[in-house]
Motif scaffolding. Sequence first.
Motif, PDB file in Angstrom:
ATOM      1  N   GLU A 119       0.857  -1.155   0.043  1.00  0.00           N
ATOM      2  CA  GLU A 119      -0.076   0.016   0.132  1.00  0.00           C
ATOM      3  C   GLU A 119       0.640   1.248  -0.051  1.00  0.00           C
ATOM      4  OE1 GLU A 119      -3.272   0.266   0.699  1.00  0.00           O
ATOM      5  OE2 GLU A 119      -4.000  -1.731   1.122  1.00  0.00           O
TER       6      GLU A 119
ATOM      7  N   TYR B  21      -1.940   4.780   2.663  1.00  0.00           N
ATOM      8  CA  TYR B  21      -3.026   4.049   3.293  1.00  0.00           C
ATOM      9  C   TYR B  21      -3.751   4.959   4.368  1.00  0.00           C
ATOM     10  CZ  TYR B  21      -5.856   1.210   6.365  1.00  0.00           C
ATOM     11  OH  TYR B  21      -6.869   0.608   7.240  1.00  0.00           O
ATOM     12  N   ARG B  22      -5.105   5.238   4.253  1.00  0.00           N
ATOM     13  CA  ARG B  22      -5.888   6.017   5.061  1.00  0.00           C
ATOM     14  C   ARG B  22      -6.893   5.451   5.614  1.00  0.00           C
ATOM     15  NH1 ARG B  22      -3.999  11.468   3.856  1.00  0.00           N
ATOM     16  NH2 ARG B  22      -2.882  11.610   1.994  1.00  0.00           N
ATOM     17  N   CYS B  23      -7.143   5.912   6.817  1.00  0.00           N
ATOM     18  CA  CYS B  23      -8.478   5.186   7.528  1.00  0.00           C
ATOM     19  C   CYS B  23      -8.793   6.284   8.495  1.00  0.00           C
ATOM     20  CB  CYS B  23      -8.271   3.960   8.344  1.00  0.00           C
ATOM     21  SG  CYS B  23      -7.030   4.023   9.567  1.00  0.00           S
ATOM     22  N   ARG B  24      -9.922   6.192   9.306  1.00  0.00           N
ATOM     23  CA  ARG B  24     -10.397   7.110  10.187  1.00  0.00           C
ATOM     24  C   ARG B  24      -9.437   7.441  11.233  1.00  0.00           C
ATOM     25  NH1 ARG B  24     -12.920   4.640  14.557  1.00  0.00           N
ATOM     26  NH2 ARG B  24     -13.160   2.289  14.377  1.00  0.00           N
TER      27      ARG B  24
ATOM     28  N   GLU C 181      -3.079   7.725   8.895  1.00  0.00           N
ATOM     29  CA  GLU C 181      -2.528   7.401   7.629  1.00  0.00           C
ATOM     30  C   GLU C 181      -1.217   6.848   7.551  1.00  0.00           C
ATOM     31  OE1 GLU C 181      -0.582  10.678   5.036  1.00  0.00           O
ATOM     32  OE2 GLU C 181      -2.385  11.368   6.165  1.00  0.00           O
TER      33      GLU C 181
ATOM     34  N   ALA D 183      -3.405   3.497  13.229  1.00  0.00           N
ATOM     35  CA  ALA D 183      -3.752   3.227  11.714  1.00  0.00           C
ATOM     36  C   ALA D 183      -3.236   1.785  11.557  1.00  0.00           C
ATOM     37  CB  ALA D 183      -3.025   4.249  10.714  1.00  0.00           C
TER      38      ALA D 183
ATOM     39  N   TYR E 290      -5.499  -0.703  12.753  1.00  0.00           N
ATOM     40  CA  TYR E 290      -6.744  -0.575  11.969  1.00  0.00           C
ATOM     41  C   TYR E 290      -6.528  -1.726  10.945  1.00  0.00           C
ATOM     42  CZ  TYR E 290     -11.195   0.553  10.207  1.00  0.00           C
ATOM     43  OH  TYR E 290     -12.548   0.239   9.385  1.00  0.00           O
ATOM     44  N   TYR E 291      -5.356  -1.606  10.176  1.00  0.00           N
ATOM     45  CA  TYR E 291      -5.122  -2.117   8.825  1.00  0.00           C
ATOM     46  C   TYR E 291      -5.007  -3.533   9.111  1.00  0.00           C
ATOM     47  CZ  TYR E 291      -2.507  -3.558   4.811  1.00  0.00           C
ATOM     48  OH  TYR E 291      -2.039  -4.038   3.576  1.00  0.00           O
TER      49      TYR E 291
ATOM     50  N   GLN F 161      -8.570  -4.614   9.523  1.00  0.00           N
ATOM     51  CA  GLN F 161      -9.288  -4.646   8.225  1.00  0.00           C
ATOM     52  C   GLN F 161      -8.872  -5.692   7.263  1.00  0.00           C
ATOM     53  OE1 GLN F 161      -8.213  -1.165   6.032  1.00  0.00           O
ATOM     54  NE2 GLN F 161     -10.524  -0.833   5.466  1.00  0.00           N
ATOM     55  N   HIS F 162      -7.658  -6.154   7.388  1.00  0.00           N
ATOM     56  CA  HIS F 162      -6.913  -7.325   6.379  1.00  0.00           C
ATOM     57  C   HIS F 162      -7.183  -8.553   6.778  1.00  0.00           C
ATOM     58  CE1 HIS F 162      -6.002  -3.227   4.352  1.00  0.00           C
ATOM     59  NE2 HIS F 162      -6.105  -3.993   3.292  1.00  0.00           N
TER      60      HIS F 162
END
Length: 117
Positions: free
Chosen positions: A27, A30-33, A36, A78, A81-82, A85-86
């Motif tokens: 990536e 990569y950005r999420c809430r 980044e 982040a 979360y990554y 999420q993955h």
Amino acid sequence: MNKRQIGRIGEDKAAAYLTERGYQILEQNYRCRLGEIDLIAKDGRFLVFIEVKYRTSQRYGDPAEAVDSKKQFKIYQAARYYLYQHGYSQDQPCRFDVAAVYGNGRIRYIKYAFGNE
């Protein structure tokens, strides 16, 4: 050029540098809430979260010094979360590195820069 364009140049240079050394870039930006992450890569068994700092000069200090504890915490959040999420397991070995990119094209890469205690 604006800051985002300049930052992109540094990220592209760092990605090329890492690819030449056998990293697989998964990536970029990569950005999420929660924040980044500039680059996420595989290095052998490690999932590596990389913060890239680019400076045209060292007038304001070394680029790596800009990765302070506040920035480290945002990257760490982040990254968590990554992983979630993955679908990575909690046993996935991770590393947090910093790529300091200088205006003259030199790159200083710091493995285990933070969060690896």
